[in-house]
Design an enzyme around this catalytic site. Structure first.
Site, mmCIF file in Angstrom:
data_model
loop_
_atom_site.group_PDB
_atom_site.id
_atom_site.type_symbol
_atom_site.label_atom_id
_atom_site.label_comp_id
_atom_site.label_asym_id
_atom_site.label_seq_id
_atom_site.Cartn_x
_atom_site.Cartn_y
_atom_site.Cartn_z
ATOM 1 N N ASP A 76 -5.479 -17.961 2.203
ATOM 2 C CA ASP A 76 -5.148 -19.396 1.560
ATOM 3 C C ASP A 76 -5.796 -20.371 2.360
ATOM 4 O O ASP A 76 -5.367 -20.553 3.861
ATOM 5 C CB ASP A 76 -3.624 -19.579 1.476
ATOM 6 C CG ASP A 76 -3.260 -21.060 1.273
ATOM 7 O OD1 ASP A 76 -4.050 -21.771 1.125
ATOM 8 O OD2 ASP A 76 -1.850 -21.092 0.874
ATOM 9 N N HIS A 98 0.797 -1.399 0.103
ATOM 10 C CA HIS A 98 -0.187 -0.118 -0.028
ATOM 11 C C HIS A 98 0.868 1.247 0.011
ATOM 12 O O HIS A 98 0.579 2.209 -0.444
ATOM 13 C CB HIS A 98 -0.912 -0.135 1.020
ATOM 14 C CG HIS A 98 -2.171 -0.824 1.085
ATOM 15 N ND1 HIS A 98 -3.522 -0.547 0.861
ATOM 16 C CD2 HIS A 98 -2.310 -2.106 0.746
ATOM 17 C CE1 HIS A 98 -4.397 -1.345 0.713
ATOM 18 N NE2 HIS A 98 -3.670 -2.693 0.560
ATOM 19 N N ASP A 103 3.828 -20.475 0.481
ATOM 20 C CA ASP A 103 4.030 -21.656 -0.689
ATOM 21 C C ASP A 103 3.204 -21.511 -1.777
ATOM 22 O O ASP A 103 2.753 -20.200 -2.041
ATOM 23 C CB ASP A 103 3.714 -23.077 0.036
ATOM 24 C CG ASP A 103 2.144 -23.107 0.644
ATOM 25 O OD1 ASP A 103 1.509 -22.028 0.194
ATOM 26 O OD2 ASP A 103 1.665 -23.874 1.525
ATOM 27 N N THR A 133 -3.121 -23.738 3.526
ATOM 28 C CA THR A 133 -2.011 -23.570 4.368
ATOM 29 C C THR A 133 -1.945 -21.885 4.599
ATOM 30 O O THR A 133 -0.845 -21.602 4.217
ATOM 31 C CB THR A 133 -0.810 -24.160 3.652
ATOM 32 O OG1 THR A 133 -0.516 -23.276 2.148
ATOM 33 C CG2 THR A 133 -0.661 -25.554 3.271
ATOM 34 N N ASP A 164 7.606 5.638 -0.517
ATOM 35 C CA ASP A 164 8.005 6.753 0.059
ATOM 36 C C ASP A 164 7.543 6.979 1.439
ATOM 37 O O ASP A 164 7.444 8.015 1.969
ATOM 38 C CB ASP A 164 7.622 8.166 -0.703
ATOM 39 C CG ASP A 164 6.051 8.255 -0.760
ATOM 40 O OD1 ASP A 164 5.225 7.244 -0.382
ATOM 41 O OD2 ASP A 164 5.405 9.426 -0.864
#
Ligand code: HEM
Ligand code: NAG
Ligand code: NAG
Length: 335
Positions: free
Chosen positions: A252, A81, A260, A255, A89
């Site tokens: 995910d 972000h 991964d 996992t 910056d």
């Protein structure tokens, strides 16, 4: 012997031709060419001015992530972000009325205190030397390693910006964009489709609020039905988990804490959480990369390192008259 003469003959002709070609080439423009801003970054930037900078940063990240492993993905997202708006910056860290940090799209960003603590320690050790943008970039690399991801060398020398505008932060993709929009957003920042698919792989760890997927699971596109691109078992699970906007779900599902390629295999099973994740698999332009990473984990990890360096180089402030080294990451320096 014959062959020898022949090759000598050819060599002369080639030389003749090439000098002729050069003779015909237009003179180079005399306008001085400035190197791109990221060319002024270097791995050794703090070697003489703050040799322990990287060590201090990684020690702090290690200590905080050990206590709270959910901080690792949050730091990585914070860096994205930052770089996505006005380049890398530190503008996301500024904490004033109307700054990026106060934007709606920044609502669930975390990890600010960790950056503040690193900055405080660095100000004690080498005052006014290490920028907040560099701290966040290095902390992201360290957080990736702690999550099980690859190492890469971080080039340093970013300076901190003085401008931060909430409206601009709301342009960062939030999960309901189409692929054309995502490709365009990345392209404007010098990142290509390979970078888009690779960096989206960050969603192999971390969480999302249910807010980001409520319409997918209950009322897709105003139809009153779920998104047809959702696996029905996954949909059932999401409906169980997501009762309120602020409930959390893993990005995910298989996992959630491991760095991964399961993120990519999930997409092939219609089990991507965000609509933008799933679309990477259904769109012809990006699906070849999804297939590649789903089957070649080592290709993913090495490309992730490459694309993260690219992300960290987006629109950096490196010239003498640009930006500053903030004393406190929350505020622009007082003059
Ligand atoms: C391609 C466009 C992207 C979209 C649409 C997107 C969208 C999102 C959304 C909606 C969330 C959950 C926010 C919430 O509801 O709390 C999220 C989380 C996250 N994003 Fe992305 N993202 C994108 C790219 C990236 C990139 C390039 C990175 C890093 C390089 C990244 C890293 C993360 C991480 C690590 C999280 C989990 C944060 C946590 O657990 O605190 N994302 N993203
Ligand atoms: C995709 O999003 C862009 C804006 O990001 C919009 O201009 C365009 O119309 C959208 N395309 C489709 C097919 O919805
Ligand atoms: C909304 O639904 C319509 C009809 O199913 C579809 O054509 C359109 O592409 C959908 N819009 C989005 C943004 O998915």
């Amino acid at each position: 012997m014959k062959f020898h003469y022949l090759s000598l003959f050819l060599l002369v002709i080639i030389l003749e031709l090439s000098t002729n070609v050069y003779g015909l080439m237009p003179k180079r423009s005399l306008k001085p060419l400035l190197p791109p801003p990221e060319a002024l970054l270097s791995i050794g930037h703090y070697h003489s001015t703050c040799p322990d900078a990287e060590g201090i940063i990684s020690q702090k990240v290690f200590a905080w992530v050990k206590k709270d492993p959910t901080l690792a993905p949050s730091i990585i997202r914070l860096h994205f972000h930052d770089c996505a708006v006005r380049g890398c910056d530190g503008s996301i860290l500024l904490n004033h009325v109307g700054s990026e940090r106060t934007a709606f799209a920044s609502k669930t960003l975390r990890g600010f205190q960790l950056i503040d603590e690193i900055k405080a320690e660095l100000e004690r050790r080498c005052p006014r030397t290490v920028s907040c943008a560099d701290i966040l970039t290095a902390a992201t690399r360290d957080a990736t390693i702690l999550a099980g991801g690859p190492f890469w060398e971080v080039p340093f020398g970013r300076k901190d910006g003085k401008i931060s505008i909430a409206k601009e932060a709301n342009l960062v993709p939030q999960g309901h964009e189409n692929i054309t929009g995502l490709i365009g957003f990345f392209q404007e920042r010098g990142l290509d489709m390979l970078d888009l698919v690779t960096l989206s792989g960050s969603h192999t760890i971390g969480r999302s609020t249910c807010y980001s997927v409520m319409n997918r699971i209950y009322n897709f596109n105003g139809t009153g039905k779920p998104d047809p691109s959702l696996n029905i078992y996954y949909l059932k699970m999401l409906r169980k988990r997501c009762k309120k906007d602020l409930d959390l779900v893993h990005l995910d599902v298989i996992t959630p804490r491991t760095f991964d390629t399961t993120y990519y295999t999930n997409l092939k099973r219609k089990a991507g959480l965000l609509s933008t994740d799933q679309l990477l698999f259904s769109d012809k332009r990006t699906s070849p990369f999804v297939d590649l990473f789903a089957t070649q984990p080592f290709v993913f990890t090495s490309q992730f390192a490459v694309s993260m360096v690219k992300l960290g180089n987006v629109q950096v402030l490196t010239r003498p008259n640009e930006g500053e080294i903030r004393v406190n990451c929350n505020y622009v320096n007082r003059v």
